[in-house]
Design a protein around this motif. Structure first.
Motif, PDB file in Angstrom:
ATOM      1  N   MET A 262     110.264  46.108  42.263  1.00  0.00           N
ATOM      2  CA  MET A 262     111.680  46.301  41.901  1.00  0.00           C
ATOM      3  C   MET A 262     112.119  45.230  40.906  1.00  0.00           C
ATOM      4  O   MET A 262     112.814  45.510  39.934  1.00  0.00           O
ATOM      5  N   GLN A 263     111.710  43.986  41.176  1.00  0.00           N
ATOM      6  CA  GLN A 263     112.161  42.881  40.337  1.00  0.00           C
ATOM      7  C   GLN A 263     111.646  43.010  38.905  1.00  0.00           C
ATOM      8  O   GLN A 263     112.408  42.942  37.950  1.00  0.00           O
ATOM      9  N   VAL A 264     110.340  43.211  38.763  1.00  0.00           N
ATOM     10  CA  VAL A 264     109.809  43.250  37.394  1.00  0.00           C
ATOM     11  C   VAL A 264     110.288  44.499  36.648  1.00  0.00           C
ATOM     12  O   VAL A 264     110.495  44.456  35.435  1.00  0.00           O
ATOM     13  N   GLU A 265     110.492  45.563  37.382  1.00  0.00           N
ATOM     14  CA  GLU A 265     110.970  46.772  36.696  1.00  0.00           C
ATOM     15  C   GLU A 265     112.362  46.570  36.109  1.00  0.00           C
ATOM     16  O   GLU A 265     112.710  47.168  35.084  1.00  0.00           O
ATOM     17  N   SER A 266     113.154  45.709  36.750  1.00  0.00           N
ATOM     18  CA  SER A 266     114.488  45.446  36.183  1.00  0.00           C
ATOM     19  C   SER A 266     114.352  44.779  34.806  1.00  0.00           C
ATOM     20  O   SER A 266     115.122  45.056  33.889  1.00  0.00           O
ATOM     21  N   VAL A 267     113.354  43.927  34.674  1.00  0.00           N
ATOM     22  CA  VAL A 267     113.131  43.273  33.380  1.00  0.00           C
ATOM     23  C   VAL A 267     112.555  44.266  32.362  1.00  0.00           C
ATOM     24  O   VAL A 267     112.976  44.312  31.205  1.00  0.00           O
ATOM     25  N   TYR A 268     111.597  45.077  32.831  1.00  0.00           N
ATOM     26  CA  TYR A 268     110.983  46.041  31.913  1.00  0.00           C
ATOM     27  C   TYR A 268     112.023  47.056  31.425  1.00  0.00           C
ATOM     28  O   TYR A 268     111.974  47.517  30.285  1.00  0.00           O
ATOM     29  N   ASP A 269     112.964  47.385  32.332  1.00  0.00           N
ATOM     30  CA  ASP A 269     114.036  48.297  31.922  1.00  0.00           C
ATOM     31  C   ASP A 269     114.874  47.676  30.803  1.00  0.00           C
ATOM     32  O   ASP A 269     115.281  48.361  29.854  1.00  0.00           O
ATOM     33  N   ALA A 270     115.140  46.386  30.934  1.00  0.00           N
ATOM     34  CA  ALA A 270     115.910  45.696  29.890  1.00  0.00           C
ATOM     35  C   ALA A 270     115.164  45.745  28.561  1.00  0.00           C
ATOM     36  O   ALA A 270     115.751  45.927  27.492  1.00  0.00           O
ATOM     37  N   MET A 271     113.840  45.595  28.639  1.00  0.00           N
ATOM     38  CA  MET A 271     113.031  45.661  27.411  1.00  0.00           C
ATOM     39  C   MET A 271     113.191  47.027  26.746  1.00  0.00           C
ATOM     40  O   MET A 271     113.346  47.137  25.539  1.00  0.00           O
ATOM     41  N   LYS A 272     113.123  48.055  27.588  1.00  0.00           N
ATOM     42  CA  LYS A 272     113.206  49.413  27.038  1.00  0.00           C
ATOM     43  C   LYS A 272     114.611  49.697  26.512  1.00  0.00           C
ATOM     44  O   LYS A 272     114.790  50.353  25.487  1.00  0.00           O
ATOM     45  N   ARG A 273     115.605  49.209  27.235  1.00  0.00           N
ATOM     46  CA  ARG A 273     116.999  49.488  26.885  1.00  0.00           C
ATOM     47  C   ARG A 273     117.383  48.795  25.570  1.00  0.00           C
ATOM     48  O   ARG A 273     118.060  49.366  24.728  1.00  0.00           O
ATOM     49  N   LEU A 274     116.938  47.560  25.392  1.00  0.00           N
ATOM     50  CA  LEU A 274     117.410  46.773  24.243  1.00  0.00           C
ATOM     51  C   LEU A 274     116.432  46.763  23.065  1.00  0.00           C
ATOM     52  O   LEU A 274     116.774  46.308  21.976  1.00  0.00           O
ATOM     53  N   ASN A 275     115.215  47.214  23.325  1.00  0.00           N
ATOM     54  CA  ASN A 275     114.218  47.334  22.265  1.00  0.00           C
ATOM     55  C   ASN A 275     114.006  46.071  21.410  1.00  0.00           C
ATOM     56  O   ASN A 275     113.973  46.139  20.184  1.00  0.00           O
ATOM     57  N   PRO A 276     113.852  44.941  22.034  1.00  0.00           N
ATOM     58  CA  PRO A 276     113.576  43.725  21.259  1.00  0.00           C
ATOM     59  C   PRO A 276     112.109  43.700  20.809  1.00  0.00           C
ATOM     60  O   PRO A 276     111.301  44.494  21.300  1.00  0.00           O
ATOM     61  N   LYS A 277     111.800  42.803  19.840  1.00  0.00           N
ATOM     62  CA  LYS A 277     110.410  42.730  19.369  1.00  0.00           C
ATOM     63  C   LYS A 277     109.521  42.081  20.414  1.00  0.00           C
ATOM     64  O   LYS A 277     108.376  42.442  20.591  1.00  0.00           O
ATOM     65  N   ARG A 278     110.049  41.043  21.077  1.00  0.00           N
ATOM     66  CA  ARG A 278     109.238  40.363  22.087  1.00  0.00           C
ATOM     67  C   ARG A 278     110.142  39.657  23.090  1.00  0.00           C
ATOM     68  O   ARG A 278     111.336  39.509  22.850  1.00  0.00           O
ATOM     69  N   MET A 279     109.530  39.239  24.183  1.00  0.00           N
ATOM     70  CA  MET A 279     110.289  38.522  25.195  1.00  0.00           C
ATOM     71  C   MET A 279     109.784  37.090  25.306  1.00  0.00           C
ATOM     72  O   MET A 279     108.577  36.844  25.172  1.00  0.00           O
TER      73      MET A 279
END
Lengths: 461, 225
Positions: A262-279
């Protein structure tokens, strides 16, 4: 099945449950109830049959009992070479027995397993590097923690921690509002000194998505400001997500694998939602390990990689220094002897040893390696969640001796520790052993050393 | 008796040995799981193989790793023991004569004195390893009866072989006992801890892939074993 009100096999998914646990001071009632907690041996054995496969089974079976792992373990060394601290002994006597007895064990044995898995192993995985067969006892203890968690045998703080992740998607009770307000507050607070300073929230398509450790917004908000200042000076196009900003995982320490997901998926969702180049992740070891190294597997990502490329803060710093985005004022380099604490989680377990050395070459004139160092470095003593568990504080403090002696040997009075748990452990070892050292994250040191371009300097009024 | 132990029983022992190690290997690989082991074996096979080769290579090299170097005497014993265990039975003149006689092929051979030396080194190393088990508290605490049994099973063919070769006492008796011990050794390999004969490579490869793929191998130069 005897189940306690606080200590039971249920996960903590509601705020009421969490508050009840929190109101039980030091887990007094929780641990009292644990003495009466039944073991569901059928469920335990069924889980083991499904999950204890080739790798773990072979490790347990072929161990030749040669004892080479003994000296690799800082607990063994810190406890005057107590043979009961030999990694092979510790795992054979717990997980090994569990397998031999096909899960038919009693309450006392489960508590013994819990005490061993948390107070005699920080899952630093150093022993795996010293075993001729590549038997990684740290991984096995992490697996054991998962079995224990499923049966309700987990330290009080770990139960709370995993509940926090389940409820808040953060290791602490920091809500989305708390987080975004802290970002705004910090940007305002430091704006006078750093004209134009911003902490951009939820910006689409940024170059960098910055994520943190919940302790930062909760207890050390200036760390967030420092990150912003450095990105500002470096001219980065960056953002933080309003949700999915937390990288840590007490759930990983607890062995609550569902909460890890659950925790990591919240971060991965943010990646998908905001479409940044990298984290880029803050200066935290286990956060990086959880979200970048292990997380993709919990989330079922077959490539084993995060949806966008992810970097530890030290990687960004090294890159910024290398490319000249951050320039160090030569007069301000660290002149005194200084050493670097290699975090097990991003050095041994993620291969970033050279990046750390690169940074030191830019900022320190008298850098002194600990011995051993890099992937062979010893755990600080506070890894695997141990810093936060009251029940095991005495054992933790004994374990700190190895790091204390390593630091003393370097002759340095300043320790750079770009990892929250290492930072805490070193702070605590100074408190316990009083050896006269200072410790720091990279951010404040960099800000004190970096050259600030004219247009970013505060205007005199 | 001689015909039986070098005939059907030998066939049986070799069958258990070869089929056994194949089964152990297949079981091991089939029991790997990318999600449970948390290693993406397939998508990054090249990094995985590189990690596996490094992991096995460094550990097969005497004093090739930190751990070997930290324990010089133990390392010496382990390598002498294993070199003797592997080379002597394969390249011994007597074995190859028999091999040629029975199955019509043979391997290159080593001189008798070399075989004697290797055999004695095996026995001496084993004795010291046993003494080490008893002397060091950190080894004693994890030692059980099986550990001594394994050493006995591995070394018995060498002791009996040496006695038979020098014809001390009843040659026939020692020869047959030697053959039986050798067959027991072969059978024990896939069925006991001696399965590290093959599982050493599997386990080392797995951890090497873990480091090669997940734990930094794709970013850095790889772990300095």
């Amino acid at each position: 099945m005897a189940e306690g009100k606080l200590c039971n096999k249920k996960t903590v998914d509601k705020i009421e449950q969490l508050n009840e646990l929190l109101s039980d001071k030091s887990g007094k009632q929780y641990y009292e109830e644990m003495n009466y907690l039944d073991v569901d041996d059928k469920a335990l054995w069924a889980t083991m049959q499904k999950t204890l496969k080739s790798r773990l089974k072979t490790w347990l079976e072929i161990c030749s009992h040669c004892g080479l792992c003994a000296e690799s373990c800082f607990y063994y060394l810190a406890n005057d070479r107590d043979p009961k601290q030999v990694p092979s002994y510790k795992i054979q006597d717990t997980l090994g027995q569990l397998l031999k007895r096909k899960g038919k064990v009693d309450n006392e044995f489960m508590q013994y397993c819990m005490d061993t898995a948390f107070a005699k192993c920080t899952c630093c995985t150093r022993c795996g590097v010293y075993c001729p067969f590549g038997i990684d006892t740290g991984i096995m203890f992490s697996y054991l923690r998962g079995l224990l968690f499923s049966q309700g045998f987990t330290p009080w703080e770990m139960k709370i921690g995993s509940g926090m992740h389940r409820i808040f998607r953060a290791q602490m009770d920091v809500t989305t509002e708390d987080w975004t307000e802290t970002c705004e507050w910090m940007a305002e607070e430091y704006e006078d000194d750093w004209p134009g300073l911003k902490i951009p929230i939820d910006v689409q398509d940024a170059d960098i998505l910055y994520t943190v450790n919940a302790r930062e917004p909760k207890h050390y908000p200036e760390d967030l400001a420092e990150a912003a200042i450095l990105f500002h000076i470096a001219g980065e196009n960056w953002t933080v997500p309003s949700e999915g900003w937390e990288e840590t995982s007490l759930a990983m320490f607890a062995g609550d694998w569902a909460a890890c997901k659950m925790q990591v998926e919240s971060v991965y969702d943010a990646m998908k939602r905001l479409n940044p180049k990298r984290m880029v992740v803050t200066e935290c070891g286990h956060a990086y390990r959880a979200t970048v190294i292990e997380g993709p597997y919990w989330a079922g990502l077959k490539t084993g990689q995060t949806p966008i490329p992810s970097f530890h803060y030290v990687e960004w710093v090294a890159e910024a220094l290398r490319t000249g985005k951050l320039k160090i004022d030569p007069a301000k380099k660290i002149k005194e002897p200084v050493t670097y604490q290699d975090s097990c989680n991003y050095i041994r377990n993620a291969g970033l040893k050279d990046v750390a050395r690169e940074i030191m070459s830019y900022i320190a004139e008298d850098f002194r390696e600990m011995s051993p160092c890099k992937e062979h470095n010893f755990c600080c003593g506070g890894g695997g969640g141990l810093n936060g568990i009251g029940r095991y504080r005495p054992q933790r403090n004994v374990g700190l001796k190895v790091k204390r002696d390593q630091i003393l040997q370097t002759g340095a009075k300043l320790v750079i520790a770009p990892c929250h748990n290492c930072w805490d452990a070193i702070r605590d070892l100074e408190e316990v052993y009083d050896i006269g050292i200072r410790w720091s994250f990279l951010k404040p040191l960099l800000i004190s050393m970096v050259e600030v371009p004219e247009h970013l300097q505060p205007k005199d009024e | 008796m001689y015909q039986f132990v070098t005939g059907p029983l030998a066939w049986f022992a070799f069958a258990v040995f070869f089929i056994g190690i194949i089964v152990r290997t297949v079981w091991y690989i089939r029991g790997l799981n990318w999600q449970m082991d948390r290693v993406a074996y397939r998508p990054h096979m090249r990094y995985g193989i590189r990690g596996a080769v490094r992991s096995i290579g460094y550990w097969l090299m005497p004093y090739g790793t930190h751990s070997w170097r930290n324990n010089p005497f133990f390392t010496l014993l382990v390598f002498l023991l294993h070199i003797g265990l592997l080379l002597t039975p394969l390249f011994l003149l007597g074995h190859n004569v028999l091999l040629q006689e029975r199955w019509g092929f043979s391997l290159p051979t080593i001189s008798e004195s070399a075989a004697d030396l290797l055999t004695i080194l095996v026995i001496v190393s084993a004795v010291f390893l046993v003494l080490r088990r008893i002397a060091l508290t950190e080894v004693r605490i994890i030692t059980d009866v099986k550990d001594y049994l394994m050493i006995a099973v591995a070394v018995a063919p060498f002791v009996t072989g040496l006695i038979a070769h020098y014809q001390i006492g009843n040659y026939q008796f020692w020869l047959i006992l030697h053959i039986l011990c050798g067959e027991l050794f072969l059978i024990a390999i896939p069925l006991t801890k001696l399965s590290h004969f093959i599982l050493f490579f599997m386990s080392r490869a797995q951890l090497g892939m873990d480091y090669g793929i997940k734990r930094g191998g794709m970013k850095g130069k790889g772990l300095a074993w």
